[in-house]
Write an enzyme that holds these catalytic residues in place. Structure first.
Site, PDB file in Angstrom:
ATOM      1  N   LYS A 246     -13.082  -6.857  -3.941  1.00 37.34           N
ATOM      2  CA  LYS A 246     -14.094  -5.814  -3.820  1.00 37.34           C
ATOM      3  C   LYS A 246     -13.831  -4.671  -4.773  1.00 37.34           C
ATOM      4  O   LYS A 246     -14.740  -3.951  -5.159  1.00 37.34           O
ATOM      5  CB  LYS A 246     -14.062  -5.238  -2.393  1.00 37.34           C
ATOM      6  CG  LYS A 246     -14.580  -6.174  -1.333  1.00 37.34           C
ATOM      7  CD  LYS A 246     -14.254  -5.617   0.053  1.00 37.34           C
ATOM      8  CE  LYS A 246     -14.815  -6.503   1.144  1.00 37.34           C
ATOM      9  NZ  LYS A 246     -14.321  -6.109   2.468  1.00 37.34           N
TER      10      LYS A 246
ATOM     11  N   LYS B 261       0.805  -1.228   0.000  1.00 36.27           N
ATOM     12  CA  LYS B 261       0.000   0.000   0.000  1.00 36.27           C
ATOM     13  C   LYS B 261       0.835   1.274   0.000  1.00 36.27           C
ATOM     14  O   LYS B 261       0.314   2.351  -0.293  1.00 36.27           O
ATOM     15  CB  LYS B 261      -0.967   0.001   1.196  1.00 36.27           C
ATOM     16  CG  LYS B 261      -2.053  -1.050   1.043  1.00 36.27           C
ATOM     17  CD  LYS B 261      -3.232  -0.804   1.964  1.00 36.27           C
ATOM     18  CE  LYS B 261      -4.345  -1.799   1.649  1.00 36.27           C
ATOM     19  NZ  LYS B 261      -5.433  -1.750   2.601  1.00 36.27           N
TER      20      LYS B 261
ATOM     21  N   LYS C 211      -7.439 -13.039  -7.335  1.00 37.75           N
ATOM     22  CA  LYS C 211      -8.462 -13.223  -6.310  1.00 37.75           C
ATOM     23  C   LYS C 211      -9.713 -12.416  -6.636  1.00 37.75           C
ATOM     24  O   LYS C 211      -9.603 -11.290  -7.115  1.00 37.75           O
ATOM     25  CB  LYS C 211      -7.899 -12.708  -4.980  1.00 37.75           C
ATOM     26  CG  LYS C 211      -8.013 -13.692  -3.850  1.00 37.75           C
ATOM     27  CD  LYS C 211      -7.289 -13.224  -2.605  1.00 37.75           C
ATOM     28  CE  LYS C 211      -7.799 -11.914  -2.041  1.00 37.75           C
ATOM     29  NZ  LYS C 211      -7.541 -11.753  -0.604  1.00 37.75           N
TER      30      LYS C 211
HETATM   31  P1  AMP Z   1     -11.398  -8.174   2.640  1.00 34.12           P
HETATM   32  O1  AMP Z   1     -12.260  -8.174   1.427  1.00 34.12           O
HETATM   33  O2  AMP Z   1      -9.947  -8.168   2.242  1.00 34.12           O
HETATM   34  O3  AMP Z   1     -11.750  -7.188   3.691  1.00 34.12           O
HETATM   35  O4  AMP Z   1     -11.588  -9.624   3.301  1.00 34.12           O
HETATM   36  C1  AMP Z   1     -12.566  -9.992   4.245  1.00 34.12           C
HETATM   37  C2  AMP Z   1     -12.422 -11.470   4.501  1.00 34.12           C
HETATM   38  O5  AMP Z   1     -12.773 -12.234   3.314  1.00 34.12           O
HETATM   39  C3  AMP Z   1     -10.986 -11.897   4.831  1.00 34.12           C
HETATM   40  O6  AMP Z   1     -11.000 -12.927   5.795  1.00 34.12           O
HETATM   41  C4  AMP Z   1     -10.447 -12.373   3.497  1.00 34.12           C
HETATM   42  O7  AMP Z   1      -9.380 -13.235   3.622  1.00 34.12           O
HETATM   43  C5  AMP Z   1     -11.669 -13.039   2.871  1.00 34.12           C
HETATM   44  N1  AMP Z   1     -11.592 -12.966   1.407  1.00 34.12           N
HETATM   45  C6  AMP Z   1     -11.465 -11.858   0.655  1.00 34.12           C
HETATM   46  N2  AMP Z   1     -11.428 -12.163  -0.668  1.00 34.12           N
HETATM   47  C7  AMP Z   1     -11.523 -13.514  -0.765  1.00 34.12           C
HETATM   48  C8  AMP Z   1     -11.542 -14.442  -1.851  1.00 34.12           C
HETATM   49  N3  AMP Z   1     -11.478 -14.041  -3.129  1.00 34.12           N
HETATM   50  N4  AMP Z   1     -11.657 -15.764  -1.568  1.00 34.12           N
HETATM   51  C9  AMP Z   1     -11.732 -16.187  -0.293  1.00 34.12           C
HETATM   52  N5  AMP Z   1     -11.734 -15.362   0.777  1.00 34.12           N
HETATM   53  C10 AMP Z   1     -11.620 -14.035   0.566  1.00 34.12           C
END
Ligand code: AMP
Ligand code: TRP
Length: 326
Positions: free
Chosen positions: A195, A111, A192
């Site tokens: 969002k 970041k 991956k």
């Molecule tokens: P974040 O979107 O980074 O805030 O992630 C929130 C939670 O969702 C965390 O525990 C991440 O590791 C999980 N997560 C985010 N993206 C994925 C994905 N593509 N596949 C599986 N888990 C995810």
């Protein structure tokens, strides 16, 4: 009962990856753990936020937590900034952390890349996360693999403090997803599902309607070999869709391979559309019901009171051990 703590940032676009990777586990853990689930709004402000949008996103995520099945009778659900202990403990831990170890965090490095100067909050992000966890004498932290380093530094900080002042913190364990549970982007299965990706068809958001779900899945990148078979190396697109299908339907990958033997990707995708719609419709309906309700605000308020009771007990112990206050 072991205590579980986890947090999700209040952002929009919570997607199928977040659900299968994190939220679904949160729900499953409720039955035999004491669970605390937090919306980490103070982590969100490590990057600039529009206050109005942030407030909406806090409520969006809270409503989604409940919509996927987190039960406020079993679990504590609350907003991080409603419990002052997070910021207090974060400072105390900051004074026990080193710039060297924080500089090695890959999330910070990513970041702050190519920037002459980065916000200090991004730098100390892992310390606030450690405070979240340690404040509740947490035993288990369910998170994605991307959070491994942050769990490690949390354990290091807790161990370091305990070395000076024994018995201050419970050392938590991470509970990481299996690699197979990682959901990839539909338009590029080497990345991956995220969002922030620009293409909305790269992800299925939990609140997508059936038309959008259908479109995204039918457009999903596959390959030209036409066989429904799990092979992440050579067939990442189909393998990703098989993962999603399996996780939502409970059928094993090999059962699915058999089911679609001799059939094309079209049939497979059409069925997957149905499976996803069936899984997400009740979530969307429940979300609509609760998102603008007084019930949601009451649950968060009550969650904060319960969380604060635990937090205050920990803070009393921590301050005493450190010789802080009167
Ligand atoms: P974040 O979107 O980074 O805030 O992630 C929130 C939670 O969702 C965390 O525990 C991440 O590791 C999980 N997560 C985010 N993206 C994925 C994905 N593509 N596949 C599986 N888990 C995810
Ligand atoms: N950093 C986590 C993420 O981006 C969110 C988070 C903040 C968290 N505090 C936490 C997760 C405490 C688990 C425990 O996913």
């Amino acid at each position: 009962m072991k205590r579980v703590f986890s947090g999700v940032q209040p952002t929009g676009n919570i997607h199928l990856g977040n659900y299968l990777g994190a939220l679904k586990q949160f729900v499953e853990l409720q039955d035999d753990h004491e669970c605390i689930y937090c919306i980490v709004d103070m982590h969100a402000i490590t990057v600039p936020q529009d206050p109005k949008v942030l407030k909406e996103h806090i409520l969006d995520v809270a409503a989604l937590y409940l919509a996927v099945g987190i039960d406020p009778k079993k679990s504590i659900v609350f907003v991080q900034s409603d419990v002052s202990g997070h910021a207090e403990l974060s400072w105390i831990l900051t004074c026990n952390s080193y710039t060297g170890e924080l500089s090695r965090m890959t999330q910070f490095k990513d970041k702050s890349k190519n920037k002459e100067s980065a916000p200090t909050g991004l730098f100390t992000y892992p310390v606030l996360m450690a405070a979240d966890i340690l404040l509740y004498d947490t035993d288990v932290v369910p998170v994605g693999n991307d959070q491994k380093q942050h769990i490690e530094i949390c354990r290091d900080l807790a161990g370091r403090v305990n070395g000076k002042f024994p018995g201050t913190f419970v050392i938590p364990d991470g509970r990481f997803l299996k690699e197979g549970a990682r959901i990839m982007a539909l338009d590029d299965p080497t990345k991956k599902m995220s969002k922030s990706a620009e293409n909305i068809h790269s992800r299925i958001s939990l609140l997508d309607d059936p038309t959008k779900i259908k479109k995204s899945i039918m457009k999903a990148t596959t390959d030209s070999d036409g066989v429904v078979r799990f092979d992440v190396e050579n067939k990442p697109g189909i393998s990703n869709l098989l993962n999603i299908y399996s996780a939502l339907s409970g059928m094993s990958i090999s059962d699915l391979e058999n089911k679609y033997e001799g059939k094309g990707y079209g049939d497979f995708k059409k069925d997957l559309v149905e499976v996803v719609i069936e899984a997400l419709t009740p979530i969307r309906n429940r979300y609509e019901e609760i998102r603008n309700s007084q019930e949601l605000l009451d649950i968060l308020k009550e969650g904060a009171v319960k969380a604060d009771m635990i937090a205050q007990k920990t803070m009393k112990r921590v301050k005493e051990n450190f010789g802080l206050g009167l």
